[in-house]
Scaffold this motif. Structure first.
Motif, PDB file in Angstrom:
ATOM      1  N   THR A   1       0.808  -1.215   0.000  1.00 15.12           N
ATOM      2  CA  THR A   1       0.000   0.000   0.000  1.00 15.12           C
ATOM      3  C   THR A   1       0.832   1.250   0.000  1.00 15.12           C
ATOM      4  O   THR A   1       0.329   2.337   0.154  1.00 15.12           O
ATOM      5  CB  THR A   1      -0.917   0.016   1.231  1.00 15.12           C
ATOM      6  N   SER A   2       2.126   1.152  -0.158  1.00 14.88           N
ATOM      7  CA  SER A   2       2.975   2.340  -0.217  1.00 14.88           C
ATOM      8  C   SER A   2       3.503   2.485  -1.617  1.00 14.88           C
ATOM      9  O   SER A   2       4.019   1.558  -2.196  1.00 14.88           O
ATOM     10  CB  SER A   2       4.128   2.199   0.769  1.00 14.88           C
ATOM     11  N   THR A   3       3.361   3.669  -2.121  1.00 18.62           N
ATOM     12  CA  THR A   3       3.775   3.902  -3.479  1.00 18.62           C
ATOM     13  C   THR A   3       4.850   4.937  -3.560  1.00 18.62           C
ATOM     14  O   THR A   3       4.686   6.022  -3.061  1.00 18.62           O
ATOM     15  CB  THR A   3       2.587   4.367  -4.326  1.00 18.62           C
ATOM     16  N   PRO A   4       6.010   4.597  -4.203  1.00  9.99           N
ATOM     17  CA  PRO A   4       7.061   5.573  -4.372  1.00  9.99           C
ATOM     18  C   PRO A   4       6.688   6.565  -5.428  1.00  9.99           C
ATOM     19  O   PRO A   4       5.770   6.350  -6.196  1.00  9.99           O
ATOM     20  CB  PRO A   4       8.247   4.717  -4.837  1.00  9.99           C
ATOM     21  N   PRO A   5       7.420   7.653  -5.547  1.00 10.21           N
ATOM     22  CA  PRO A   5       7.153   8.602  -6.620  1.00 10.21           C
ATOM     23  C   PRO A   5       7.231   7.897  -7.952  1.00 10.21           C
ATOM     24  O   PRO A   5       8.186   7.194  -8.226  1.00 10.21           O
ATOM     25  CB  PRO A   5       8.271   9.628  -6.483  1.00 10.21           C
ATOM     26  N   THR A   6       6.269   8.064  -8.794  1.00 12.00           N
ATOM     27  CA  THR A   6       6.250   7.377 -10.042  1.00 12.00           C
ATOM     28  C   THR A   6       6.641   8.268 -11.174  1.00 12.00           C
ATOM     29  O   THR A   6       6.866   9.452 -11.017  1.00 12.00           O
ATOM     30  CB  THR A   6       4.858   6.785 -10.312  1.00 12.00           C
TER      31      THR A   6
ATOM     32  N   ASN B   1       6.532  14.920  -1.961  1.00 15.73           N
ATOM     33  CA  ASN B   1       7.161  15.403  -3.189  1.00 15.73           C
ATOM     34  C   ASN B   1       7.851  16.740  -2.974  1.00 15.73           C
ATOM     35  O   ASN B   1       8.856  17.033  -3.612  1.00 15.73           O
ATOM     36  CB  ASN B   1       6.097  15.512  -4.277  1.00 15.73           C
ATOM     37  N   GLY B   2       7.314  17.571  -2.068  1.00 18.09           N
ATOM     38  CA  GLY B   2       8.005  18.810  -1.742  1.00 18.09           C
ATOM     39  C   GLY B   2       9.361  18.539  -1.109  1.00 18.09           C
ATOM     40  O   GLY B   2      10.355  19.195  -1.417  1.00 18.09           O
ATOM     41  N   LEU B   3       9.409  17.544  -0.223  1.00 21.91           N
ATOM     42  CA  LEU B   3      10.683  17.165   0.398  1.00 21.91           C
ATOM     43  C   LEU B   3      11.645  16.620  -0.642  1.00 21.91           C
ATOM     44  O   LEU B   3      12.844  16.937  -0.625  1.00 21.91           O
ATOM     45  CB  LEU B   3      10.436  16.136   1.492  1.00 21.91           C
ATOM     46  N   LEU B   4      11.133  15.803  -1.557  1.00 24.17           N
ATOM     47  CA  LEU B   4      11.975  15.249  -2.622  1.00 24.17           C
ATOM     48  C   LEU B   4      12.642  16.366  -3.415  1.00 24.17           C
ATOM     49  O   LEU B   4      13.834  16.306  -3.733  1.00 24.17           O
ATOM     50  CB  LEU B   4      11.110  14.381  -3.536  1.00 24.17           C
TER      51      LEU B   4
ATOM     52  N   GLN C   1      11.250   6.811   1.448  1.00 26.33           N
ATOM     53  CA  GLN C   1      11.404   6.536   0.019  1.00 26.33           C
ATOM     54  C   GLN C   1      11.777   7.804  -0.740  1.00 26.33           C
ATOM     55  O   GLN C   1      12.665   7.787  -1.601  1.00 26.33           O
ATOM     56  CB  GLN C   1      10.115   5.946  -0.538  1.00 26.33           C
ATOM     57  N   ARG C   2      11.115   8.919  -0.415  1.00 25.05           N
ATOM     58  CA  ARG C   2      11.444  10.183  -1.077  1.00 25.05           C
ATOM     59  C   ARG C   2      12.868  10.607  -0.758  1.00 25.05           C
ATOM     60  O   ARG C   2      13.586  11.123  -1.611  1.00 25.05           O
ATOM     61  CB  ARG C   2      10.474  11.281  -0.621  1.00 25.05           C
TER      62      ARG C   2
END
Length: 515
Positions: free
Chosen positions: A25-30, A130-133, A213-214
């Motif tokens: 149920t965890s999705t990395p940035p795609t 995504n902001g942190l990434l 992950q990010r």
């Protein structure tokens, strides 16, 4: 765009992060998750040709040498990511037939519908992931700034998770979930609220844990991140099969599946900050209000786009369950998983090429980006087209052998052809979207996803009522061609020209990114 898993079907693509298999149920940035990038990222630094001790300080690599080195690194990165992700592919292949047989079609269908709803809620992190990434990629050499960003993000999302859990405990028991999804089995209906609370609770808890992950992606540790994610899938597989073998209750089986990923992310976080990167370890003393505000401001720019795309790409299972019943939704989910491998492939390649496009455009190497994009379109089209065509031919027999209890007559060839067509349409546009993501060009995608969401929802409801499951992928393909394709091509041309945003907006965006 990061983002794969899966309630795969006409609603699935490599777009922002979409939830994956119920065991993941965890999705990395795609590959299609929007990202505002102004300066070279941590991953981008890996694409530059490194100087050696024998190279004179004044010597600079020629454009052809840079391009050749970038091509080699892209190839190695794709191979490494696919090898790491391949470890986890066995998990859904093994777990799906075991769960379907043990849980029954109504309980399994309800689970798939609820899991799809959690996919629609991936915007609950307010875009902070995504902001942190993005912001970490601008503090490559400043360890203190990175630690401040990480601590502020964990503190903010930790508070979000607590609020969500409290809200879930208060709201979930008041909703008639069994009636909402047409559950007729009394035993399944009795467990419906608990199942929803379990699935959404695991999702909420995983919001801060998924930041790891990010962080790893931002620091160029893509393979390491994929290995941990694959480990989570394998842990889920072992726990689910063990619970089934022990004859435990269906809720325990589902709990083993949905809690494995948050647990794996927690272990990854502990190992990373306490043993690998202790200098970046988050702590209360490093939480900074101004940094948190900057993260929120930047993250909210992802919010609307992620919200629309997540809902648009995960509406299928709930719609099928509502209009045709949970048993049909279960069958559809199983068929959709056959095409999940295609979206995983697109996501893996896209995540590798995304930062490389940004590095090339920052150097002004538009010709390389254009050439590489054409190459990626051909690669995606060839592989997805061939594999999708093969699945159309052997799909009914494969489903019958893979998951007992599903009659091949319930898997019409027209449905498989529609799913193959959907996968192809999304695949060949993905490279163009990755170019836009690499420069933070969001407006064309915003228009495209907003139009797709409205048009696809109406067409899918009409198609399901008129033609059954076959109408679902046909409606999705038609809506995608009419809405997303024009937006993608317009945005691609703008990205190559370099006209990203107006100067005033650009200055504000840069201030948010750099904090």
């Amino acid at each position: 765009m990061n983002r794969a898993a899966s309630q795969t079907g006409p609603g699935r693509s490599t777009a922002p992060s979409p939830p994956v298999d119920p065991a993941q149920t965890s999705t990395p940035p795609t590959a299609e998750m929007p990202q505002a990038v102004d300066a070279p990222s941590a991953v981008e630094t890996l694409t530059a040709a490194p100087a050696t001790d024998t190279t004179p300080a004044a010597a600079a690599p020629t454009p052809s040498e840079v391009a050749g080195d970038r091509d080699r690194r892209v190839t190695v990165g794709i191979a490494a990511a696919m090898a790491a992700k391949g470890i986890g592919l066995a998990a859904p292949l093994v777990v799906t037939p075991a769960c379907f047989g043990y849980l029954g079609d109504q309980r399994y269908g309800l689970w798939m519908a609820v899991t799809a709803l959690t996919g629609m809620a991936w915007f609950a992190d307010l875009g902070l992931g995504n902001g942190l990434l993005t912001r970490l990629s601008h503090h490559v050499t400043d360890v203190r700034a990175q630690a401040r960003e990480i601590s502020s993000a964990f503190a903010t999302l930790g508070a979000v998770a607590v609020v969500l859990v409290v809200a879930l405990v208060a709201v979930v028991p008041t909703v008639g979930w069994a009636g909402l999804f047409g559950v007729t089995d009394a035993r399944v209906a009795a467990d419906a609220s608990t199942m929803v609370l379990l699935c959404f609770g695991a999702f909420a808890v995983n919001i801060p844990f998924s930041l790891i992950q990010r962080i790893q992606y931002a620091r160029g540790q893509v393979v390491q991140s994929n290995v941990w994610q694959s480990a989570g899938a394998l842990v889920a597989m072992g726990a689910v099969l063990g619970a089934i073998a022990a004859g435990w209750s269906p809720l325990v089986v589902i709990g083993c599946a949905v809690l494995a990923v948050p647990l794996t992310n927690l272990l990854n976080t502990v190992a990373y900050f306490w043993f690998q990167e202790p200098a970046l370890r988050p702590g209360p003393a490093r939480v900074d209000r101004a940094t948190a505000v900057g993260l929120l401001r930047l993250g909210l720019r992802f919010f609307v786009l992620t919200t629309m795309s997540s809902i648009a790409l995960n509406m299928d299972s709930p719609l099928v369950a509502y209009l045709l019943g949970p048993a049909v939704a279960a069958h559809y989910a199983v068929v959709g998983k056959l095409f999940g491998v295609l979206s995983i492939f697109v996501g893996l390649v896209g995540m590798t090429i995304w930062p490389v496009n940004g590095a090339a455009l920052a150097r002004g190497e538009v010709a390389w980006v254009r050439r590489n994009t054409r190459r990626m379109v051909l690669l995606y089209g060839l592989i997805v087209g061939v594999v999708g065509g093969a699945l159309v031919g052997v799909g009914p027999r494969l489903v019958e052998l893979w998951v007992g209890g599903i009659d091949r007559a319930s898997v019409p060839v027209a449905l498989l052809a529609g799913l193959a067509g959907w996968s192809f349409l999304v695949a060949v546009t993905s490279p163009l979207i990755m170019v836009q993501n690499s420069v933070g060009l969001l407006r064309p995608q915003f228009v495209g996803w907003a139009s797709f969401l409205v048009l696809a929802a109406g067409l899918k409801v009409w198609g399901l009522r008129q033609f059954g499951l076959v109408g679902l992928p046909v409606a999705a393909c038609l809506a995608y061609v009419l809405t997303m394709w024009p937006a993608v091509f317009v945005g691609y041309r703008r990205a190559l020209r370099g006209d990203r945003t107006r100067p005033t907006e650009r200055a504000k965006e840069r201030a948010d990114v750099l904090g």
